[in-house]
Design an enzyme around this catalytic site. Structure first.
Site, short mmCIF file in Angstrom:
data_model
loop_
_atom_site.label_atom_id
_atom_site.label_comp_id
_atom_site.label_asym_id
_atom_site.label_seq_id
_atom_site.Cartn_x
_atom_site.Cartn_y
_atom_site.Cartn_z
N LYS A 42 0.85 -1.20 0.00
CA LYS A 42 0.00 0.00 0.00
C LYS A 42 0.89 1.25 0.00
CE LYS A 42 -0.10 -0.05 5.04
NZ LYS A 42 -0.79 -0.59 6.22
N ARG A 140 -10.37 0.53 14.65
CA ARG A 140 -10.30 1.26 13.38
C ARG A 140 -11.26 0.54 12.45
NH1 ARG A 140 -4.15 1.82 11.30
NH2 ARG A 140 -4.89 -0.07 10.31
N HIS A 172 -6.02 -7.00 13.06
CA HIS A 172 -4.76 -6.24 13.01
C HIS A 172 -4.40 -5.79 14.42
CE1 HIS A 172 -1.67 -4.01 10.96
NE2 HIS A 172 -2.20 -2.82 11.13
N ARG A 227 1.17 -10.70 7.37
CA ARG A 227 1.10 -9.53 6.48
C ARG A 227 2.26 -8.60 6.80
NH1 ARG A 227 -3.78 -9.53 9.06
NH2 ARG A 227 -3.20 -7.51 9.93
N TYR A 268 17.32 31.54 4.36
CA TYR A 268 16.25 32.38 4.92
C TYR A 268 16.38 32.52 6.42
CZ TYR A 268 13.66 31.84 0.51
OH TYR A 268 13.26 31.86 -0.79
N CYS A 315 15.12 24.95 2.39
CA CYS A 315 14.14 25.72 1.61
C CYS A 315 13.27 24.78 0.80
CB CYS A 315 14.86 26.69 0.68
SG CYS A 315 16.08 27.70 1.54
N ASP A 317 13.33 24.26 -2.38
CA ASP A 317 14.03 23.63 -3.50
C ASP A 317 15.50 23.36 -3.26
OD1 ASP A 317 11.64 24.28 -5.02
OD2 ASP A 317 12.41 26.32 -4.98
C1 LIG Z 1 -0.02 -1.63 6.79
C2 LIG Z 1 -0.63 -2.88 7.24
C3 LIG Z 1 0.13 -4.03 7.50
C4 LIG Z 1 1.63 -4.02 7.50
O1 LIG Z 1 2.08 -3.46 8.71
P1 LIG Z 1 3.65 -3.30 8.98
O2 LIG Z 1 3.72 -2.78 10.36
O3 LIG Z 1 4.15 -2.33 7.98
O4 LIG Z 1 4.24 -4.65 8.80
C5 LIG Z 1 -0.53 -5.19 7.79
N1 LIG Z 1 -1.87 -5.23 7.84
C6 LIG Z 1 -2.63 -4.14 7.64
C7 LIG Z 1 -4.10 -4.22 7.75
C8 LIG Z 1 -2.05 -2.93 7.34
O5 LIG Z 1 -2.81 -1.85 7.15
#
Ligand SMILES: *Cc1c(COP(=O)(O)O)cnc(C)c1O
Length: 383
Positions: A42, A140, A172, A227, A268, A315, A317
């Site tokens: 992602k 979430r 998660h 994941r 600056y 800055c 750039d």
């Molecule tokens: C981003 C994400 C991950 C990966 O998490 P990391 O901490 O980068 O390994 C796994 N599952 C879900 C749902 C995520 O959004």
């Protein structure tokens, strides 16, 4: 990468060999507990480029990919990738039909979302591949406990109608990067309870829960699939000594040199004044290129074999490096952050200075003015 190079003014170099190395390491750990590995790509592969990273990850032992949105997931399919791809968060106006037709696995976090998947699947005439997400304590996305039995019941009904398959249930972690945090156990317990509800309803889905941190530290929570995101990019979210190799180097080059007298002030606001006669090198990278202005006075770069301080304000750039009595060549490479193996700054160091996480640093390098090139792949396209 130390000699002068002719390259874009600001560029990230992505080392696909590092990505393959990291994925092989993670997939090896997952395999020890009988789990498969998903590479999460992602945010355009956390700023590294989703498609090249996905290909490297699949070559190194990942068998699943994760994109957050359906659009990100479809882009991987359109690039010709045939591996299973999971998507998990979209707005209510997104039509799931193209995703179902392309064989993208879609997450349902509520009965409403499931109903939209069912409708889209009926319209396409293909069975949707669905992952039911239970909220085990992150609060979430994911289905709250009180709605879970009804979500499972609806999914079983739709499966019986031949509209979808429940491929997996998943969740998660909130604090997997804080070793021993009590929420890890309590989330896993809620996850097991949610799985039991699915089993009692006659389903036998896969289970997945672990992110990078849990993959590296909690093998008992690998279940069928892990994941992994940040760790495939070589950034370790936990203090283990695993040999992960940062894949991103952010570099630019010296475009102008000048000798200034003691007492001259730079950039600056004139926040920095030379205390002696010195040589300044101008680097054409600034906050429009992903160098946070709040690093002004708090960063250094790797130039001609050592760190040299960035002086005065960053800055939009450009930024200015104090080289003392050293005179770099025009065009000399300037590394803003890299692997850290030579002593150059790292994305982690930027994050620590800024009070954030390295995820935000590398993901923030996805910018139109910053070129991106790849090394360590079947092709070399960096200057
Ligand atoms: C981003 C994400 C991950 C990966 O998490 P990391 O901490 O980068 O390994 C796994 N599952 C879900 C749902 C995520 O959004």
């Amino acid at each position: 990468m130390t000699e002068a190079f002719s390259a874009p003014r600001a560029e990230v170099v992505i080392d696909l060999a590092a990505i393959r190395h990291n994925v092989a390491l993670l997939a090896g750990k997952a395999a020890e507990s009988g789990a498969a590995t998903m590479a999460v790509v992602k945010g355009d592969g956390y700023g590294h480029g989703a498609v090249p990273v996905a290909r490297a990850a699949l070559a190194a032992g990942a068998t699943w990919l994760g994109g957050c949105s359906l659009a990100e997931s479809l882009a991987l399919r359109e690039a010709g990738i045939t591996a299973p791809i999971l998507s998990w968060l979209d707005t209510p106006d997104v039509d799931f039909a193209p995703g179902i037709a392309a064989g993208i696995d879609i997450t349902a976090s509520s009965r409403q979302e499931l109903a939209r998947i069912v409708k889209a699947a009926s319209a396409t005439g293909s069975r949707a591949r669905v992952h039911l997400k239970i909220d085990t304590g992150l609060c979430r996305n994911g289905c709250p406990n009180y709605e879970w039995p009804a979500l499972v019941t609806n999914a079983v009904e739709a499966a019986k109608m031949g509209v979808l398959d429940v491929v997996a249930i998943w969740s998660h972690f909130a604090c997997a990067d804080e070793l021993g945090h009590p929420s890890i156990e309590s989330q896993a317990k809620r996850f097991d309870d949610a799985y039991q509800v699915a089993r009692d309803a006659g389903l036998s889905p896969l289970r997945h829960l672990a992110n990078s941190a849990a993959t590296l530290t909690r093998p008992e929570f690998h279940y069928d699939l892990v994941r992994t995101g940040i760790a495939i990019y070589g950034l370790n979210p936990v203090p283990t000594d695993d040999d992960l190799r940062p894949a991103m180097t952010f570099r630019s080059a010296v475009v102008l040199l000048k000798r200034v007298r003691s007492g001259e002030a730079v950039s600056y606001g004139q926040t920095w004044t030379a205390q002696r006669d010195t040589t300044l090198a101008l680097v054409p990278a600034g906050y429009a290129d992903g160098v946070p202005r709040t690093l002004s006075g708090r960063m250094s770069v790797w130039l001609d074999g050592r760190r040299r301080p960035v002086v005065g304000r960053v800055c939009m750039d450009q930024l200015v490096v104090d080289c003392g009595d050293h005179e770099p060549a025009i065009g000399a490479e300037v590394v803003l952050f890299g692997q850290g193996t030579l002593g150059e700054p790292t994305a982690r160091e930027w994050a620590d200075t800024l009070g954030t996480i390295d995820y935000e640093i590398v993901t923030g390098m996805y910018r139109p003015r910053v070129a991106r090139c790849y090394v360590g792949g079947a092709w070399e396209e960096c200057a």
